[in-house]
Design an enzyme around this catalytic site. Structure first.
Site, PDB file in Angstrom:
ATOM      1  N   ARG A 252       0.833  -1.212   0.000  1.00  0.00           N
ATOM      2  CA  ARG A 252       0.000   0.000   0.000  1.00  0.00           C
ATOM      3  C   ARG A 252       0.866   1.260   0.000  1.00  0.00           C
ATOM      4  O   ARG A 252       0.526   2.260  -0.630  1.00  0.00           O
ATOM      5  CB  ARG A 252      -0.912  -0.020   1.234  1.00  0.00           C
TER       6      ARG A 252
ATOM      7  N   HIS B  27      -6.263  -5.710  -3.030  1.00  0.00           N
ATOM      8  CA  HIS B  27      -7.177  -5.731  -1.888  1.00  0.00           C
ATOM      9  C   HIS B  27      -7.450  -7.153  -1.402  1.00  0.00           C
ATOM     10  O   HIS B  27      -8.219  -7.348  -0.464  1.00  0.00           O
ATOM     11  CB  HIS B  27      -8.501  -5.039  -2.251  1.00  0.00           C
TER      12      HIS B  27
ATOM     13  N   HIS C   2       0.556   4.368  -2.666  1.00  0.00           N
ATOM     14  CA  HIS C   2       0.317   5.745  -2.234  1.00  0.00           C
ATOM     15  C   HIS C   2       1.458   6.666  -2.648  1.00  0.00           C
ATOM     16  O   HIS C   2       1.231   7.843  -2.964  1.00  0.00           O
ATOM     17  CB  HIS C   2       0.115   5.801  -0.718  1.00  0.00           C
ATOM     18  N   ASP C   3       2.669   6.170  -2.634  1.00  0.00           N
ATOM     19  CA  ASP C   3       3.805   6.987  -3.050  1.00  0.00           C
ATOM     20  C   ASP C   3       3.708   7.332  -4.533  1.00  0.00           C
ATOM     21  O   ASP C   3       3.830   8.487  -4.925  1.00  0.00           O
ATOM     22  CB  ASP C   3       5.123   6.253  -2.780  1.00  0.00           C
TER      23      ASP C   3
ATOM     24  N   ASN D 215      -3.329   9.523   4.230  1.00  0.00           N
ATOM     25  CA  ASN D 215      -2.155   8.683   4.480  1.00  0.00           C
ATOM     26  C   ASN D 215      -1.954   8.318   5.948  1.00  0.00           C
ATOM     27  O   ASN D 215      -1.043   7.553   6.279  1.00  0.00           O
ATOM     28  CB  ASN D 215      -0.884   9.372   3.960  1.00  0.00           C
TER      29      ASN D 215
ATOM     30  N   PRO E 299      -7.671   7.164  -5.037  1.00  0.00           N
ATOM     31  CA  PRO E 299      -9.042   6.677  -5.236  1.00  0.00           C
ATOM     32  C   PRO E 299      -9.808   6.629  -3.916  1.00  0.00           C
ATOM     33  O   PRO E 299      -9.248   6.254  -2.883  1.00  0.00           O
ATOM     34  CB  PRO E 299      -8.845   5.267  -5.804  1.00  0.00           C
TER      35      PRO E 299
END
Length: 377
Positions: free
Chosen positions: A80, A245, A84-85, A145, A215
């Site tokens: 994850r 997921h 995110h990065d 985050n 998202p």
């Protein structure tokens, strides 16, 4: 003035205007060429460190394996973190940066100067999410985050320390995160694949750049496709990456609306399997402690497999943005395919991960190679 002289002067004036326009256009074209050359002059490569740190991948793998032996959260947390990065990529127009490309200005041929703005990616796969700020205003401090598990950060930091002990100042934190993301997929039983390397670490990390760039769990298919397309990721890439997921967990507030306030006519989202909805209500009652989290995949939460897609077919997608992949007829065929064929899913996931790893990268002389992943040099 004679008619012939007027005509000649008019012709010369028009010729001058055309020359100016041509020069301007040529300048823009040349600038565009320089930009694309600059972006591509030092490409990512699987063997980027072959002569400078040939054992980097085995060093990172060992560090990741040790961390995994200490906590299972290492796997979803690191994967994850990579997403995110890379996904937070902010672009802006810069007039100062062009000095690196083309002196500082472009002449239009008539002793006038005009500045040309350049579109620059400020973030992306550049380890900007790892930066710690004393003022709590770095990328990791953004609201979206705050749920990133600390074990993901620790995995990269430990791997970086191990690499620095052997190859000081050579390997970027961005590349270490990329390798680690691949390694946790493998540790969870997913496909192994070669990763492209050669990224440099970014010099900007701001919490204000995160909002609107990740998202949301309430997204529909159009919203998902629009956001992923900004990063050159197709609908199939998006569906494949959503398969991550199958690992990890989510806090109850991220999907509570599907259980208690979906619509005026139906408090519970009708696309949810009734038994699964009841299971979620038991785990996440109203006004539950916000720190409570549940597995995103109720069947095989610690294994990287295609169970996620089988869950979607069965009405067991945790987020609206998960279940919509099956309920929307445009994406349903891909979900059905991935649910039936682990090979198709794995292949698509590998392709999407490699493409994701190219988003907003810094290469060549851009950015830096951090000594400490949590701080700029």
């Amino acid at each position: 003035m004679a008619t012939g002289d007027k005509t000649l002067k008019h012709t010369e004036t028009e010729k001058t205007k055309m020359e100016i326009l041509t020069r301007r256009r040529s300048g823009v074209v040349l600038l565009m060429i320089l930009i694309f050359t600059w972006k591509g002059e030092s490409q990512l490569a699987e063997n980027f460190y072959i002569s400078t740190c040939p054992n980097v991948e085995s060093i990172v793998n060992q560090a990741v394996s040790i961390k995994f032996s200490q906590t299972l959260i290492t796997i979803p947390a690191t994967l994850r973190l990579f997403f995110h990065d890379c996904f937070v990529e902010a672009s802006h127009f810069s007039r100062t940066f062009m000095a690196k490309l083309w002196k500082d200005r472009i002449s239009d041929g008539m002793n006038r100067k005009w500045n040309v703005p350049i579109l620059i990616n400020l973030e992306g796969c550049d380890a900007s999410v790892l930066i710690q700020s004393a003022n709590n205003d770095a990328e990791k401090d953004a609201a979206d985050n705050l749920s990133l598990a600390g074990d993901g950060f620790d995995t990269v930091i430990k791997a970086k320390q191990a690499v620095e002990a052997v190859c000081p100042g050579i390997v970027s934190c961005a590349d270490i995160l990329t390798i680690a993301a691949r390694d946790v997929v493998v540790l969870a039983g997913g496909p192994s694949f070669n990763v492209e390397l050669g990224r440099r670490d970014g010099l900007i990390s701001q919490a204000t750049r995160v909002s609107g760039n990740l998202p949301e769990p309430s997204f529909n298919l159009t919203q998902l496709n629009t956001m992923f397309a900004k990063h050159n990721l197709s609908q199939i890439d998006m569906i494949a990456l959503s398969g991550a997921h199958t690992l990890g967990f989510s806090h109850c507030d991220r999907f509570a609306n599907r259980l208690y306030s979906f619509s005026s006519s139906s408090p519970v989202d009708p696309s949810l399997d009734p038994d699964y909805a009841q299971q979620l209500m038991e785990a996440c009652p109203r006004n539950v402690d916000p720190s409570i989290a549940i597995n995103m995949d109720p069947e095989t939460p610690q294994t990287f497999d295609n169970q996620y897609y089988q869950n979607l077919v069965a009405g067991k997608g945790l987020f609206t943005s998960d279940e919509v992949l099956f309920t929307d007829p445009d994406s349903q065929p891909t979900v059905n395919d991935f649910a039936k064929s682990p090979g198709d899913f794995n292949g698509a996931f590998v392709t999407a991960m490699i493409k994701l790893g190219r988003v907003g990268i810094k290469i060549g002389n851009q950015g830096e190679i951090r000594t400490d992943c949590a701080a700029f040099n």
